[in-house]
Write a protein that holds these residues in place. Sequence first.
Motif, PDB file in Angstrom:
ATOM      1  N   GLU A  52       4.021  10.548  -6.799  1.00 24.13           N
ATOM      2  CA  GLU A  52       4.984  10.867  -7.859  1.00 24.13           C
ATOM      3  C   GLU A  52       4.268  11.223  -9.152  1.00 24.13           C
ATOM      4  O   GLU A  52       4.648  12.167  -9.840  1.00 24.13           O
ATOM      5  CB  GLU A  52       5.940   9.694  -8.086  1.00 24.13           C
ATOM      6  CG  GLU A  52       6.958   9.541  -6.995  1.00 24.13           C
ATOM      7  CD  GLU A  52       7.867  10.750  -6.863  1.00 24.13           C
ATOM      8  OE1 GLU A  52       8.379  11.242  -7.884  1.00 24.13           O
ATOM      9  OE2 GLU A  52       8.051  11.217  -5.729  1.00 24.13           O
ATOM     10  N   ARG A  53       3.231  10.446  -9.505  1.00 24.42           N
ATOM     11  CA  ARG A  53       2.477  10.739 -10.729  1.00 24.42           C
ATOM     12  C   ARG A  53       1.816  12.109 -10.642  1.00 24.42           C
ATOM     13  O   ARG A  53       1.868  12.896 -11.589  1.00 24.42           O
ATOM     14  CB  ARG A  53       1.424   9.649 -10.981  1.00 24.42           C
ATOM     15  CG  ARG A  53       0.679   9.856 -12.296  1.00 24.42           C
ATOM     16  CD  ARG A  53      -0.414   8.847 -12.514  1.00 24.42           C
ATOM     17  NE  ARG A  53      -1.455   9.015 -11.510  1.00 24.42           N
ATOM     18  CZ  ARG A  53      -2.048   8.019 -10.868  1.00 24.42           C
ATOM     19  NH1 ARG A  53      -1.710   6.770 -11.107  1.00 24.42           N
ATOM     20  NH2 ARG A  53      -2.983   8.263  -9.972  1.00 24.42           N
ATOM     21  N   MET A  96       0.830  -1.202   0.000  1.00 24.01           N
ATOM     22  CA  MET A  96       0.000   0.000   0.000  1.00 24.01           C
ATOM     23  C   MET A  96       0.868   1.257   0.000  1.00 24.01           C
ATOM     24  O   MET A  96       0.571   2.204  -0.686  1.00 24.01           O
ATOM     25  CB  MET A  96      -0.932  -0.040   1.226  1.00 24.01           C
ATOM     26  CG  MET A  96      -1.880   1.105   1.317  1.00 24.01           C
ATOM     27  SD  MET A  96      -3.203   0.887   0.135  1.00 24.01           S
ATOM     28  CE  MET A  96      -4.251   2.209   0.599  1.00 24.01           C
ATOM     29  N   LEU A  97       1.948   1.245   0.763  1.00 24.17           N
ATOM     30  CA  LEU A  97       2.817   2.408   0.851  1.00 24.17           C
ATOM     31  C   LEU A  97       3.475   2.721  -0.488  1.00 24.17           C
ATOM     32  O   LEU A  97       3.560   3.877  -0.880  1.00 24.17           O
ATOM     33  CB  LEU A  97       3.880   2.194   1.926  1.00 24.17           C
ATOM     34  CG  LEU A  97       4.718   3.408   2.298  1.00 24.17           C
ATOM     35  CD1 LEU A  97       3.817   4.557   2.756  1.00 24.17           C
ATOM     36  CD2 LEU A  97       5.688   3.060   3.398  1.00 24.17           C
ATOM     37  N   GLN A  98       3.916   1.684  -1.219  1.00 23.86           N
ATOM     38  CA  GLN A  98       4.507   1.896  -2.536  1.00 23.86           C
ATOM     39  C   GLN A  98       3.479   2.474  -3.499  1.00 23.86           C
ATOM     40  O   GLN A  98       3.796   3.324  -4.322  1.00 23.86           O
ATOM     41  CB  GLN A  98       5.067   0.598  -3.097  1.00 23.86           C
ATOM     42  CG  GLN A  98       6.369   0.183  -2.468  1.00 23.86           C
ATOM     43  CD  GLN A  98       6.906  -1.081  -3.093  1.00 23.86           C
ATOM     44  OE1 GLN A  98       6.140  -1.936  -3.525  1.00 23.86           O
ATOM     45  NE2 GLN A  98       8.218  -1.214  -3.124  1.00 23.86           N
ATOM     46  N   GLU A  99       2.256   1.998  -3.389  1.00 25.45           N
ATOM     47  CA  GLU A  99       1.185   2.497  -4.253  1.00 25.45           C
ATOM     48  C   GLU A  99       0.931   3.973  -3.988  1.00 25.45           C
ATOM     49  O   GLU A  99       0.781   4.757  -4.915  1.00 25.45           O
ATOM     50  CB  GLU A  99      -0.090   1.680  -4.013  1.00 25.45           C
ATOM     51  CG  GLU A  99      -1.190   1.977  -5.002  1.00 25.45           C
ATOM     52  CD  GLU A  99      -2.373   1.056  -4.809  1.00 25.45           C
ATOM     53  OE1 GLU A  99      -3.477   1.583  -4.594  1.00 25.45           O
ATOM     54  OE2 GLU A  99      -2.188  -0.169  -4.859  1.00 25.45           O
ATOM     55  N   ASP A 100       0.904   4.362  -2.719  1.00 25.49           N
ATOM     56  CA  ASP A 100       0.717   5.773  -2.368  1.00 25.49           C
ATOM     57  C   ASP A 100       1.851   6.626  -2.911  1.00 25.49           C
ATOM     58  O   ASP A 100       1.634   7.729  -3.401  1.00 25.49           O
ATOM     59  CB  ASP A 100       0.623   5.950  -0.851  1.00 25.49           C
ATOM     60  CG  ASP A 100      -0.651   5.366  -0.261  1.00 25.49           C
ATOM     61  OD1 ASP A 100      -1.616   5.167  -1.020  1.00 25.49           O
ATOM     62  OD2 ASP A 100      -0.668   5.120   0.957  1.00 25.49           O
TER      63      ASP A 100
END
Length: 87
Positions: free
Chosen positions: A10-11, A1-5
Amino acid sequence: MLQEDHAVKERCLRVAAYMIEKRATVRQAAGAFGVSKSTVHKDVTERLCHYSTALHGQVKEILKENKEQRHLRGGEATRRKYCGKEE
């Protein structure tokens, strides 16, 4: 979840920087980043304010400017469609 956030953050920041640099529309930014117009719009109107208020303010001005000009771009597209694509 943290990587997704982190990826979303970044996007958002990259899309905002692109829109500011190029004075791009939501459609142009979506094409450049390979995401939907809905995603770009949500990124710059809802998510970006949580990451950078400065960028959010600048993008908000670009969105306002694009909204004011969209009837002109639409009219130009119609003219090209019916007048043989002259520029």
